[in-house]
Each structure stands twice: as structure tokens, then as C-alpha cells.
Design a protein around this motif. Sequence first.
Motif, PDB file in Angstrom:
ATOM      1  N   ARG A   1     -13.865   8.128-117.007  1.00 54.99           N
ATOM      2  CA  ARG A   1     -14.016   6.961-116.140  1.00 54.99           C
ATOM      3  C   ARG A   1     -12.685   6.251-115.922  1.00 54.99           C
ATOM      4  O   ARG A   1     -11.856   6.176-116.837  1.00 54.99           O
ATOM      5  CB  ARG A   1     -15.044   5.981-116.724  1.00 54.99           C
ATOM      6  N   THR A   2     -12.490   5.749-114.702  1.00 53.69           N
ATOM      7  CA  THR A   2     -11.245   5.082-114.361  1.00 53.69           C
ATOM      8  C   THR A   2     -11.521   3.864-113.494  1.00 53.69           C
ATOM      9  O   THR A   2     -12.495   3.829-112.744  1.00 53.69           O
ATOM     10  CB  THR A   2     -10.300   6.045-113.600  1.00 53.69           C
ATOM     11  N   ASN A   3     -10.641   2.879-113.597  1.00 50.76           N
ATOM     12  CA  ASN A   3     -10.653   1.753-112.662  1.00 50.76           C
ATOM     13  C   ASN A   3      -9.290   1.619-111.984  1.00 50.76           C
ATOM     14  O   ASN A   3      -8.940   0.562-111.470  1.00 50.76           O
ATOM     15  CB  ASN A   3     -11.040   0.444-113.371  1.00 50.76           C
ATOM     16  N   GLN A   4      -8.527   2.728-111.976  1.00 52.12           N
ATOM     17  CA  GLN A   4      -7.179   2.728-111.433  1.00 52.12           C
ATOM     18  C   GLN A   4      -7.094   3.301-110.025  1.00 52.12           C
ATOM     19  O   GLN A   4      -6.013   3.378-109.456  1.00 52.12           O
ATOM     20  CB  GLN A   4      -6.255   3.524-112.365  1.00 52.12           C
ATOM     21  N   THR A   5      -8.199   3.747-109.461  1.00 48.36           N
ATOM     22  CA  THR A   5      -8.209   4.341-108.120  1.00 48.36           C
ATOM     23  C   THR A   5      -9.129   3.547-107.213  1.00 48.36           C
ATOM     24  O   THR A   5     -10.229   3.151-107.615  1.00 48.36           O
ATOM     25  CB  THR A   5      -8.676   5.811-108.179  1.00 48.36           C
ATOM     26  N   ASP A   6      -8.682   3.317-105.987  1.00 49.30           N
ATOM     27  CA  ASP A   6      -9.478   2.599-104.985  1.00 49.30           C
ATOM     28  C   ASP A   6     -10.372   3.599-104.261  1.00 49.30           C
ATOM     29  O   ASP A   6      -9.910   4.382-103.448  1.00 49.30           O
ATOM     30  CB  ASP A   6      -8.538   1.908-104.004  1.00 49.30           C
ATOM     31  N   PHE A   7     -11.666   3.571-104.553  1.00 44.41           N
ATOM     32  CA  PHE A   7     -12.618   4.510-103.977  1.00 44.41           C
ATOM     33  C   PHE A   7     -13.354   3.943-102.758  1.00 44.41           C
ATOM     34  O   PHE A   7     -14.262   4.581-102.237  1.00 44.41           O
ATOM     35  CB  PHE A   7     -13.648   4.938-105.028  1.00 44.41           C
ATOM     36  N   THR A   8     -12.967   2.753-102.290  1.00 42.01           N
ATOM     37  CA  THR A   8     -13.672   2.127-101.174  1.00 42.01           C
ATOM     38  C   THR A   8     -13.731   3.011 -99.927  1.00 42.01           C
ATOM     39  O   THR A   8     -14.796   3.135 -99.304  1.00 42.01           O
ATOM     40  CB  THR A   8     -13.035   0.769-100.830  1.00 42.01           C
ATOM     41  N   PRO A   9     -12.617   3.654 -99.501  1.00 44.23           N
ATOM     42  CA  PRO A   9     -12.706   4.525 -98.321  1.00 44.23           C
ATOM     43  C   PRO A   9     -13.688   5.686 -98.500  1.00 44.23           C
ATOM     44  O   PRO A   9     -14.282   6.146 -97.532  1.00 44.23           O
ATOM     45  CB  PRO A   9     -11.271   5.029 -98.149  1.00 44.23           C
ATOM     46  N   GLY A  10     -13.866   6.171 -99.734  1.00 41.56           N
ATOM     47  CA  GLY A  10     -14.847   7.220 -99.983  1.00 41.56           C
ATOM     48  C   GLY A  10     -16.261   6.742 -99.739  1.00 41.56           C
ATOM     49  O   GLY A  10     -17.094   7.446 -99.177  1.00 41.56           O
ATOM     50  N   ARG A  11     -16.529   5.508-100.168  1.00 39.36           N
ATOM     51  CA  ARG A  11     -17.855   4.941 -99.915  1.00 39.36           C
ATOM     52  C   ARG A  11     -18.065   4.697 -98.426  1.00 39.36           C
ATOM     53  O   ARG A  11     -19.175   4.884 -97.914  1.00 39.36           O
ATOM     54  CB  ARG A  11     -18.020   3.639-100.715  1.00 39.36           C
ATOM     55  N   LEU A  12     -17.014   4.296 -97.722  1.00 37.01           N
ATOM     56  CA  LEU A  12     -17.120   4.093 -96.277  1.00 37.01           C
ATOM     57  C   LEU A  12     -17.398   5.416 -95.565  1.00 37.01           C
ATOM     58  O   LEU A  12     -18.241   5.478 -94.661  1.00 37.01           O
ATOM     59  CB  LEU A  12     -15.827   3.476 -95.740  1.00 37.01           C
ATOM     60  N   TYR A  13     -16.692   6.474 -95.985  1.00 42.62           N
ATOM     61  CA  TYR A  13     -16.953   7.801 -95.406  1.00 42.62           C
ATOM     62  C   TYR A  13     -18.423   8.173 -95.577  1.00 42.62           C
ATOM     63  O   TYR A  13     -19.087   8.634 -94.633  1.00 42.62           O
ATOM     64  CB  TYR A  13     -16.066   8.857 -96.070  1.00 42.62           C
TER      65      TYR A  13
END
Length: 334
Positions: free
Chosen positions: A244-256
Motif C-alpha cells: 500500500r502507498t499514499n505517494q502516488t496520485d491515482f485521481t486520473p485513474g479513477r477519472l478514466y
Amino acid sequence: MFYKSIIPLCLLALLVGCATSTPTNTSPSSPPSTQSKFQLDRQAILAMAGEFDVSFKFHETLSRIPDYQLEEPYTSKATEYVFVVEDTSSFISLQHILVMYFEDSDQPIITKHWRQDWQYQDTKLTTYIGYRNFQTSEIYDNESKGQWSQAVYQVDDSPRYEALGQWTHLGNQSSWQSQDTWRTLPRREYSNRSDYDVLLAKNRHTITPDGWVHEQDNQKLVLDDTGQPLEVISHEIGINTYTRTNQTDFTPGRLYWDNTKAFWADVRNAWHNKLKQPRTYKITKKVDNKSVASEMLKIANDIHKSNSYTQSHKDQANELIHAAITPLTFTNSN
């Protein structure tokens, strides 16, 4: 579904892409004794969702034929978002999305990756039997009692492999192990190897305090002209670690996914409807000399960019799926 390096992997998918949210640790650590076995199984499966740093490691350990040279160990890394597509108690679907940032760009590359479906006490399996052939077979209740099937799918949602297995829970450890499973050649090898036909694997998924680990015990199997096992050329072990990580911004993945999830739901249903009858199918990777996966990802990318899902998009995908599947005479599974 693994690549020799991250850059070719991402370029192959032909997508764009991603951003940060703090992950929640849902690993079933020291579950209460009052929980049922079924509840513990579900908790373990759902613990595989989240935001992860991923490492892929494969190492050939044993040659089984004269003069065979063991391959150099393979390693790769990725950042991956795994989320629950569907949860109906006895069925859980988890979708993997790669979200990759590179030093020379502040825009990530998004790749729809593999999908894993878990079904409790399944009554039907679609298994790989070699030479791009898959077989859908009914199974009896006593064969799957208390067990979960794990079905793994390619990036275009075509089948890859499926097997039954049992979750076990011992103290703070939850682990699922499959029966022997025939699998197509992994992406890290099918483009550069032709000396074997099937990966004969045992898969184990274990939940850890900070994520989960997928271990593989593989044998590389050669088939004869009739699809029967001829020889094993080598053994291989694989360890894929999800931390698990909190160092990557996954927001664009959720938008996709928000923009394309209706399309991919229709794609999943189309494959399911074509393959649900008990019989054997040949599934090709190319239609009109074009990769089915690449064409499907192009359609999804167009939907994502335009934020518009049309009947034309759905028709294109249905045509690809229909053309990729050839029903064959039913035979006994391996």
C-alpha cells in the motif's frame, strides 16, 4: 500480463492518464473469532483492493531438458490502483488500473490492466486447454463446496485462466491456493518465446499487514499436436508483491474509469454471453491483422477523451468480440 519493462507495457496499452488519496489498510489482521469462514474469505478478497506499489519477480529455478539455458531473472515495478467493480456477497470483481508517472512528464500513463473475479461455490469454469483454446465446463456442487473460483482476464476482458481454490485463515494470515491451472504464456514471454505452449501453475494469494502477495509455482509445458502434455522444459517461481502507498496520485485513474466503466461493463457482458455455454472455443488475439486488445483500448481511450459513450463504440466492441471467438466441438478438459 507482465512486461519486460514498464515503458513498453504502458505504450502497448495505448492509453493516457492519473493522482493521491490515502489508502485504507483493510487486511484481515486478527479477525474476530465470531466471523464465519465465508465472511473471512470475503474480507480477504476485499483486502486486495486499494492503491499499491507493485513489484513483479520471476526466476527460473530448474531445467528439465538437456542443454536448456535458464532465463535471466525478470523484475519489473508499477503503481497500481485495484478497486471493487462489483460485490454481490458471493461474487466479487476487482479491476486493476496501472497509473504510471515518469520523470520527464507530470502527466501519468493510465493502462487498464488485468481483472480478477471471485465466485463462491462456482458452478461453471472457463479454463485454458492450449493453442488459444478455452473450455467452459459445468462443475458439480460437491466439487466447489466451500471454495472460491478465481477467474483472471486480459486487458480486453477476454479470459486468461480460471481455477478453484480454498481460502484458509490461521491467526492473522489469510491465504488462497489454486488447484493446478493451465495458463496462456504471460506477456513478459509470449512475444519473444515459442519453446513452450502452456504455463502450468499453482497460484497462492496471501494477505499481508500492508497489502498482499501473489506467489506462483510454474512449470513451462510443451504440448503435442493433439494438445496433450509432452514435456516440461523448466520450473519457475514468481512473487508479485502489492504494498500500500499514499505517494502516488491515482485521481486520473479513477477519472478514466468513471468515463469508461459503462463501456467496459458492456464488454464484460459481451464476452460472458458468448462464452457461457458449455463448449470449447478458440479465441484469437487478432482480427483483420489488428490486435483485439489494442483496438478495444483505443475505443475506450476515445470514450475517455470525448467523455461520450455511443452506440457506435458498443457496436465496434461487439464486432471485435464476435470475430475473435470460434466455437469448437466440445471435448473433455485437461
